[in-house]
Design a protein around this motif. Sequence first.
Motif, PDB file in Angstrom:
ATOM      1  N   ALA A   1       1.358  -1.231   0.096  1.00  0.00           N
ATOM      2  CA  ALA A   1      -0.299  -0.066   0.081  1.00  0.00           C
ATOM      3  C   ALA A   1       0.815   1.442  -0.285  1.00  0.00           C
ATOM      4  N   GLU A   2       2.125   1.119   0.711  1.00  0.00           N
ATOM      5  CA  GLU A   2       2.540   2.130   1.072  1.00  0.00           C
ATOM      6  C   GLU A   2       4.040   3.020  -0.122  1.00  0.00           C
ATOM      7  N   LEU A   3       3.961   1.623  -1.016  1.00  0.00           N
ATOM      8  CA  LEU A   3       4.858   1.793  -2.293  1.00  0.00           C
ATOM      9  C   LEU A   3       3.643   2.527  -2.930  1.00  0.00           C
ATOM     10  N   MET A   4       2.451   1.946  -3.624  1.00  0.00           N
ATOM     11  CA  MET A   4       1.437   2.015  -4.540  1.00  0.00           C
ATOM     12  C   MET A   4       0.906   3.205  -3.717  1.00  0.00           C
ATOM     13  N   TRP A   5       0.627   4.294  -2.795  1.00  0.00           N
ATOM     14  CA  TRP A   5       0.853   5.410  -2.169  1.00  0.00           C
ATOM     15  C   TRP A   5       1.552   6.318  -3.094  1.00  0.00           C
ATOM     16  N   MET A   6       3.135   6.164  -3.334  1.00  0.00           N
ATOM     17  CA  MET A   6       4.391   6.131  -3.541  1.00  0.00           C
ATOM     18  C   MET A   6       4.249   7.138  -5.121  1.00  0.00           C
ATOM     19  N   ALA A   7       3.887   5.385  -5.648  1.00  0.00           N
ATOM     20  CA  ALA A   7       3.710   5.838  -6.949  1.00  0.00           C
ATOM     21  C   ALA A   7       2.273   6.582  -7.489  1.00  0.00           C
ATOM     22  N   ALA A   8       1.020   6.858  -6.560  1.00  0.00           N
ATOM     23  CA  ALA A   8      -0.098   7.803  -7.073  1.00  0.00           C
ATOM     24  C   ALA A   8       1.044   9.231  -6.750  1.00  0.00           C
ATOM     25  N   ILE A   9       1.561   9.679  -5.561  1.00  0.00           N
ATOM     26  CA  ILE A   9       2.209  10.868  -5.805  1.00  0.00           C
ATOM     27  C   ILE A   9       2.628  11.292  -6.857  1.00  0.00           C
ATOM     28  N   TRP A  10       3.248  10.055  -7.195  1.00  0.00           N
ATOM     29  CA  TRP A  10       4.266  11.045  -8.684  1.00  0.00           C
ATOM     30  C   TRP A  10       3.570  10.755  -9.859  1.00  0.00           C
ATOM     31  N   LEU A  11       2.097   9.788  -9.882  1.00  0.00           N
ATOM     32  CA  LEU A  11       1.250  10.347 -10.834  1.00  0.00           C
ATOM     33  C   LEU A  11       0.695  11.645 -11.004  1.00  0.00           C
ATOM     34  N   LEU A  12       0.478  12.153  -9.945  1.00  0.00           N
ATOM     35  CA  LEU A  12      -0.462  13.132  -9.576  1.00  0.00           C
ATOM     36  C   LEU A  12       0.588  14.310  -9.107  1.00  0.00           C
ATOM     37  N   ALA A  13       1.941  14.090  -9.025  1.00  0.00           N
ATOM     38  CA  ALA A  13       2.389  15.539  -8.496  1.00  0.00           C
ATOM     39  C   ALA A  13       2.484  16.507  -9.669  1.00  0.00           C
ATOM     40  N   GLY A  14       2.074  17.619  -9.421  1.00  0.00           N
ATOM     41  CA  GLY A  14       1.979  19.236 -10.000  1.00  0.00           C
ATOM     42  C   GLY A  14       0.301  19.386  -9.994  1.00  0.00           C
ATOM     43  N   ASN A  15      -0.922  18.018  -9.624  1.00  0.00           N
ATOM     44  CA  ASN A  15      -1.994  18.120  -9.790  1.00  0.00           C
ATOM     45  C   ASN A  15      -2.756  18.626  -8.855  1.00  0.00           C
ATOM     46  N   PRO A  16      -4.484  19.300  -9.082  1.00  0.00           N
ATOM     47  CA  PRO A  16      -4.299  20.038  -7.388  1.00  0.00           C
ATOM     48  C   PRO A  16      -4.921  18.667  -7.234  1.00  0.00           C
ATOM     49  N   THR A  17      -5.052  19.015  -5.385  1.00  0.00           N
ATOM     50  CA  THR A  17      -5.553  18.052  -4.365  1.00  0.00           C
ATOM     51  C   THR A  17      -7.238  18.710  -4.009  1.00  0.00           C
ATOM     52  N   MET A  18      -7.587  19.950  -4.508  1.00  0.00           N
ATOM     53  CA  MET A  18      -8.546  20.194  -4.571  1.00  0.00           C
ATOM     54  C   MET A  18      -9.357  20.838  -5.735  1.00  0.00           C
ATOM     55  N   ALA A  19     -10.831  21.323  -6.119  1.00  0.00           N
ATOM     56  CA  ALA A  19     -11.403  21.904  -7.347  1.00  0.00           C
ATOM     57  C   ALA A  19     -12.252  22.907  -6.840  1.00  0.00           C
ATOM     58  N   TYR A  20     -12.613  23.819  -7.686  1.00  0.00           N
ATOM     59  CA  TYR A  20     -13.864  23.886  -7.868  1.00  0.00           C
ATOM     60  C   TYR A  20     -14.885  23.722  -8.824  1.00  0.00           C
ATOM     61  N   ASP A  21     -15.802  23.627  -8.847  1.00  0.00           N
ATOM     62  CA  ASP A  21     -16.703  23.403  -9.642  1.00  0.00           C
ATOM     63  C   ASP A  21     -16.429  21.292 -10.341  1.00  0.00           C
ATOM     64  N   ASP A  22     -16.828  21.956 -11.358  1.00  0.00           N
ATOM     65  CA  ASP A  22     -16.167  20.704 -12.434  1.00  0.00           C
ATOM     66  C   ASP A  22     -15.184  20.697 -13.554  1.00  0.00           C
ATOM     67  N   GLN A  23     -14.620  21.601 -12.827  1.00  0.00           N
ATOM     68  CA  GLN A  23     -12.461  21.516 -13.255  1.00  0.00           C
ATOM     69  C   GLN A  23     -12.173  19.984 -14.018  1.00  0.00           C
ATOM     70  N   PRO A  24     -12.038  20.000 -14.507  1.00  0.00           N
ATOM     71  CA  PRO A  24     -11.335  18.696 -15.469  1.00  0.00           C
ATOM     72  C   PRO A  24     -10.250  18.047 -14.652  1.00  0.00           C
ATOM     73  N   ASP A  25      -9.919  16.818 -14.656  1.00  0.00           N
ATOM     74  CA  ASP A  25      -8.757  16.777 -13.529  1.00  0.00           C
ATOM     75  C   ASP A  25      -7.457  15.637 -14.631  1.00  0.00           C
ATOM     76  N   VAL A  26      -7.133  16.580 -15.175  1.00  0.00           N
ATOM     77  CA  VAL A  26      -6.397  16.096 -16.409  1.00  0.00           C
ATOM     78  C   VAL A  26      -4.426  16.625 -16.183  1.00  0.00           C
ATOM     79  N   PRO A  27      -3.911  16.167 -16.239  1.00  0.00           N
ATOM     80  CA  PRO A  27      -2.032  16.950 -15.802  1.00  0.00           C
ATOM     81  C   PRO A  27      -1.903  17.917 -16.549  1.00  0.00           C
ATOM     82  N   ARG A  28      -1.200  19.225 -15.478  1.00  0.00           N
ATOM     83  CA  ARG A  28      -1.015  20.285 -15.998  1.00  0.00           C
ATOM     84  C   ARG A  28      -0.090  20.023 -17.428  1.00  0.00           C
ATOM     85  N   PRO A  29      -0.266  21.422 -18.301  1.00  0.00           N
ATOM     86  CA  PRO A  29       1.175  20.604 -19.379  1.00  0.00           C
ATOM     87  C   PRO A  29       1.887  20.924 -18.891  1.00  0.00           C
ATOM     88  N   GLY A  30       2.976  20.544 -19.659  1.00  0.00           N
ATOM     89  CA  GLY A  30       4.219  20.455 -20.228  1.00  0.00           C
ATOM     90  C   GLY A  30       4.865  19.018 -19.090  1.00  0.00           C
TER      91      GLY A  30
END
Length: 221
Positions: free
Chosen positions: A155-184
């Motif tokens: 579980a810890e290794l999967m959590w670390m992988a999830a943090i890497w995958l979502l690096a730079g992505n928001p953890t909170m958003a307003y309304d229905d903003q798309p959950d996509v990786p940041r450009p670049g």
Amino acid sequence: MTERWEAPFPFGYPAAAENAGSVAAPLLAGFSFALVGLIIPSPEHLRWPNLALSLLVASGVSFIASVQCGFWARQFVVTPDEIKLWHPDYPQGRMQALQRLHAACFYRWNGRLNRSYRAGIALLLFGVTFALVPPGDIGWLRGVAIAVAAGATLAELMWMAAIWLLAGNPTMAYDDQPDVPRPGVRARAVRSWPPLRAAARLFVPLERIQLTAEERSPDPR
């Protein structure tokens, strides 16, 4: 003149980093070395004592590194009010540049704290898992303990992988903003794959709120 200060995000990020580096990491480092002290006098009770010792020592060293990095990161935590109090004669632009420079140094050292802290946790869980394996037959209760430790490690290794995958992505958003990786971002194709993102969001969820019409309107001030 529009002020441009570097605000932490989330706002409690510096306080959380300080707790990790000054409270959690020293405690876990002590626990890692305490296990080493228990294994050395009686290695015959373990199937792989040298492997367990190596993992636990590496874990303790990683936690010590996170303490050191946390000390360095804490030196660069400063608020605009503190700069204005200490250097009231500075021009506004100089104050803002100084605060942004401190913020950049904080994020650099805090990134090292995060990496060493996560590595320490993973190594500690690996070490505990191997330390639980006896030299002979494994009873069912010991098997349950090993399975729990191995599951926590996975579980810890999967959590670390999830943090890497979502690096730079928001953890909170307003309304229905798309959950996509940041450009670049690097490996954007991998980070954009919906099944992987869905699995990563199980560990790092995206919190949303719906804004009212009043909240969407600009501030009249």
